[in-house]
Scaffold this active site. Structure first.
Site, PDB file in Angstrom:
ATOM      1  N   LYS A 221       0.853  -1.198   0.000  1.00 33.66           N
ATOM      2  CA  LYS A 221       0.000   0.000   0.000  1.00 33.66           C
ATOM      3  C   LYS A 221       0.885   1.243   0.000  1.00 33.66           C
ATOM      4  O   LYS A 221       0.644   2.196  -0.735  1.00 33.66           O
ATOM      5  CB  LYS A 221      -0.926   0.004   1.231  1.00 33.66           C
TER       6      LYS A 221
ATOM      7  N   GLN B  86      -4.602  -1.479   9.872  1.00 37.97           N
ATOM      8  CA  GLN B  86      -4.571  -2.761   9.159  1.00 37.97           C
ATOM      9  C   GLN B  86      -5.140  -3.867  10.051  1.00 37.97           C
ATOM     10  O   GLN B  86      -4.755  -4.011  11.205  1.00 37.97           O
ATOM     11  CB  GLN B  86      -3.119  -3.079   8.755  1.00 37.97           C
TER      12      GLN B  86
ATOM     13  N   ASP C 235     -10.951   3.341   4.928  1.00 36.35           N
ATOM     14  CA  ASP C 235     -11.494   1.995   4.704  1.00 36.35           C
ATOM     15  C   ASP C 235     -13.021   1.981   4.746  1.00 36.35           C
ATOM     16  O   ASP C 235     -13.634   0.975   4.375  1.00 36.35           O
ATOM     17  CB  ASP C 235     -11.019   1.062   5.825  1.00 36.35           C
TER      18      ASP C 235
END
Ligand code: GUN
Length: 282
Positions: free
Chosen positions: A48, A92, A115
């Site tokens: 990422k 994460q 997210d």
């Protein structure tokens, strides 16, 4: 049979974003919290970051070891929430077992929740209102299907896997697209019969070879969100690709299908949050 080329579409999205980001005076910035020593999570976070930097974004990774206290992460998120130079925050998943995932995710300001995992953004998705961000993998799946002009309206779609990251938000997005959605999971009885009724099957379980050719009807569309490793360390999905491809009308490969779409959507979400926070038009 047509292979749904996620890598190609992801590269197209990334090229478009690169041009837009190059024109900005200030660069969008993403902060990633890594509180897990799982090697796969470390690789995802590195990938990422690599893509974010390649596109001209700033990226900051905050790594913690297993002794980290929940309060340390909460304080960091509160600091990042206030920091005008940070546009996107990502924790994460999974986190170390002793950490309260719900509490940590919901400390993120919804407008920086890249997210779309906070209760606010999830609630917007459930009400078909406007979330600040849509979860990256489900967003990538819908974009890829639309790129190939695959209609979702009125289709029977079976989503396998009920995670908060993929299955649940994806089923809401599909419902908002007027699909008839069936959610299957580890306790579903007669998965084969459920799948045989589907126009589109989307599998997100991480279970190798779960979806076999005798489980799909002819010309079904098959989307594989699974990522696991074979005994020879090769990446593989949930679908028995070699056999299923002969019966499907469209199918995603692993790798090169949904994986690259997820990263492209993460950068797109970062860019869109940057625009929203700076009151700039899209
Ligand atoms: N772990 C696996 N996929 C994801 C994702 O899309 N976002 C976050 N935050 N964690 C993940």
């Amino acid at each position: 049979m047509t292979v749904l080329d996620g890598k190609k579409l992801a590269n197209k999205i990334i090229d478009g974003l690169k041009q837009k980001i190059q024109k900005l005076d200030i660069k969008p910035s993403i902060a990633v919290i890594l509180a897990n020593d799982n090697p796969a999570s470390k690789i995802y976070v590195k990938n990422k970051e690599k893509k974010a930097l390649e596109l001209g974004c700033n990226s900051y990774i905050y790594s913690f070891d297993e002794n980290v206290k929940e309060d340390e992460i909460i304080s960091l998120i509160e600091k990042l929430n206030k920091d005008k130079n940070i546009n996107a925050i990502l924790a994460q998943l999974p986190l170390f077992k002793h950490l309260d995932e719900q509490k940590i995710l919901n400390t993120i300001e919804p407008v920086k929740d890249v997210d779309g995992f906070t209760i606010y953004n999830t609630g917007c998705l459930a009400q078909n209102a406007k979330p600040y961000s849509i979860p990256c993998t489900p967003k990538g799946i819908i974009k890829l299907l639309k790129e190939y002009n695959i209609k979702l309206d009125g289709k029977n779609i079976v989503v396998i896997g009920r995670s908060n990251i993929v299955g649940k938000p994806l089923s809401l997005l599909l419902l908002n697209e007027n699909a008839t959605v069936t959610m299957a999971h580890s306790k579903t009885k007669n998965l084969k019969e459920v799948c045989l009724k589907a126009d589109i099957i989307i599998s997100a379980t991480g279970q190798k070879n779960l979806i076999k050719a005798d489980m799909i009807k002819k010309d079904a569309i098959v989307v594989d969100v699974g990522i696991s490793r074979n005994s020879d360390n090769k990446i593989t999905g949930d679908v028995d690709f070699e056999n299923v491809k002969n019966k499907a009308s469209y199918i995603t490969p692993v790798p090169g299908g949904i994986g690259p779409m997820t990263i492209a959507c993460l950068i797109e979400n970062t860019y869109e949050l940057f625009l929203k926070q700076n009151c700039l038009e899209k």
